[in-house]
Write an enzyme that holds these catalytic residues in place. Sequence first.
Site, short mmCIF file in Angstrom:
data_model
loop_
_atom_site.label_atom_id
_atom_site.label_comp_id
_atom_site.label_asym_id
_atom_site.label_seq_id
_atom_site.Cartn_x
_atom_site.Cartn_y
_atom_site.Cartn_z
N GLU A 51 4.64 -74.31 -8.45
CA GLU A 51 5.37 -75.54 -8.21
C GLU A 51 4.60 -76.63 -8.96
OE1 GLU A 51 8.20 -76.05 -6.65
OE2 GLU A 51 8.52 -74.33 -5.31
N GLU B 101 14.91 -78.91 -11.58
CA GLU B 101 13.46 -78.90 -11.79
C GLU B 101 13.16 -78.85 -13.29
OE1 GLU B 101 12.26 -75.71 -9.15
OE2 GLU B 101 13.26 -76.69 -7.46
N ARG C 2 20.84 -78.21 -7.56
CA ARG C 2 19.78 -77.21 -7.43
C ARG C 2 20.26 -75.78 -7.69
NH1 ARG C 2 15.10 -75.84 -4.17
NH2 ARG C 2 15.43 -74.01 -2.88
N HIS D 243 15.92 -73.21 -10.46
CA HIS D 243 16.55 -74.36 -9.82
C HIS D 243 16.84 -75.42 -10.86
CE1 HIS D 243 14.58 -72.92 -5.88
NE2 HIS D 243 15.88 -72.64 -5.84
#
Lengths: 230, 384
Positions: free
Chosen positions: B313, B111, B168, B108
């Site tokens: 994450e 990120e 994204r 993504h």
Amino acid sequence: MATGELNPNHYQAQRAAKVVEHYLNTRYGSPYRLLGLHRVHSGNAEDVEDSGRKYQLEISVQEIISNTTEKCSAEVLFPRGGQQRSPQVQASCEELLKINTTAQEEALYQQYKMTQSLLSAHNLPDSYGHIDPDMKPFWHLCIVASSFIMLNESSENTLYNMAQVANITQLATENHQLTFDCHVLLHEMVSQEIIHWKLLFTWSPPEGVKVQQMEQLPHCHDCEKPPNTN
Amino acid sequence: MLNRLRCTGLLSKVICLERNSATGTAALVSAAGADSIVRVRKNKKMEKSTIGFFVLVLTIVQISNSLVEGLESTQIYDYTKYHPMDEFGLQNPEGKEKKVIWMDCGIHAREWIAPAFCQWFVKEIVTSYKTNKKLEQMLQNLDVYVTPVINVDGYMYTWVNTNTRIWRKSRSTPPSGNSCLGVDLNRNFNANWGTVGVSFDSCANTYCGKEAGSEPEATAVMDFVGKMVKKTLCFLTIHSAGQLILLPYGHPQISAPNYDELVSVGKAAAAEMKKLHGMGYTVGTSPQILYPNSGSSRDWARLVGIPFSYTFELRDKGEFSFLLPEDQIKPACEEAYAGALSIITYVHDKAFNSGAIPSAAVSGVAMVMLSSFMVVFLTTGVLL
């Protein structure tokens, strides 16, 4: 949907607790007081006939600037029914109010009430996560103002955070309230969408943040500029 | 024309990737004040291995001269050319069965902490093996593949200006009849594709594409890793934010047969991560602790048989989300490294049933180890 005792780490309790965070910011938030969900200790959900679903939560809330944490109890009711209504929250975190921010708030208020040139800033934070220290109180203010929107828009299927202040413009002070126009980007976790909102709000130490107008801006998929830029 | 990609300042000397839009290849060049890409090579013995698709092998992490001393030689590559795998001196003098660890970052685009972490991971491994006997031993048995940026187009787009920063998806042209660019690559893998947590609207941020594996970025991973599934011990895919360690599967009604072990290994990793800076990482399946989803790389890896597959994450929990401040890059990477290493150590020890440190001469061990560490930049001609 899970009913009864919830796993505090699972999404149901976490999403409901996030709603409490938004609520607390609308009630207690200021340029020098910002609340964040720290932990969910326990949660319970039940269906309330004709009303919706009610969550009871034991959570810890952190005041981000002073880095103090407090345990709170809260109740969130997600309404059911034809008309889309916002969740109803009851929570008390009295200890957090005792964090004294009066002097700082008053100083900020006086500085910007008197100023000849009105504040204007954009991209808080910038692409690198950086916020000028002088701008941080206004970043906090926009988070508090956004919390009114995030609270209104929340459901059991959403998780909102404010991602960025695209721009904030101070307007002429009215009725002793500092007045701001703020364009914010909200991040919604479940859909992963960025939603643009424009807010008109006022603030003063005694009155706190009051939102006068809010407007969702159209989704712009491939914008090089945000929509409706001046 | 070379299109300069801006360089993240993780290390004082950074590697910059430039894209040659004429030839459609990515070229690694030196920027002013930065040394160029250094690839460490121990000796000239080559293993015959070729690959059927375009693989660009690079080391994003800058290895400065002082770190390079003690290594036999370094080579600066001309990355306007294709390089087959065997040119990079895959070493296996004893013909040992080496197992594989896979890590990818940057599926993504927004990120940013993820590609930063892949760079950090490489730097950490390469600079600490000399003083870390356990790591030294593991690298004798493992080939570690790191892909720092899966979604190159999306990542480059997020560098254009502050408005593109929040992108994204990939940047692929939509099929006719659809109006918006890009596919959510982490919904495009061949793993219960299109079942939950997706949109079929090309304008949505969870648009899963027109079919499983429609996107070259996803197929590049599936093809490459697919060839080494039997020897892959774990598959780690790095994202932000939320501070979570996600185990398969994204579908609420499907459970991995080794669920209990996945949980305990995940929790051990989270415990290691918390030791460093006190940050908590929650462990669970995506439907439990985040949301249901399908077509993720993690799910694909587990479905094809890689026993340990996790989505990390990284920081934070919503204060900055993916606009993580630069002063958090280092601590975020340190804790992520601890977590990744915890899992890698577990799967290594499980496969090799060992705890004993070999008594090989250090330099001999170093030779095998360095050449077993590769940084893989996957792409296809279509992307660039």
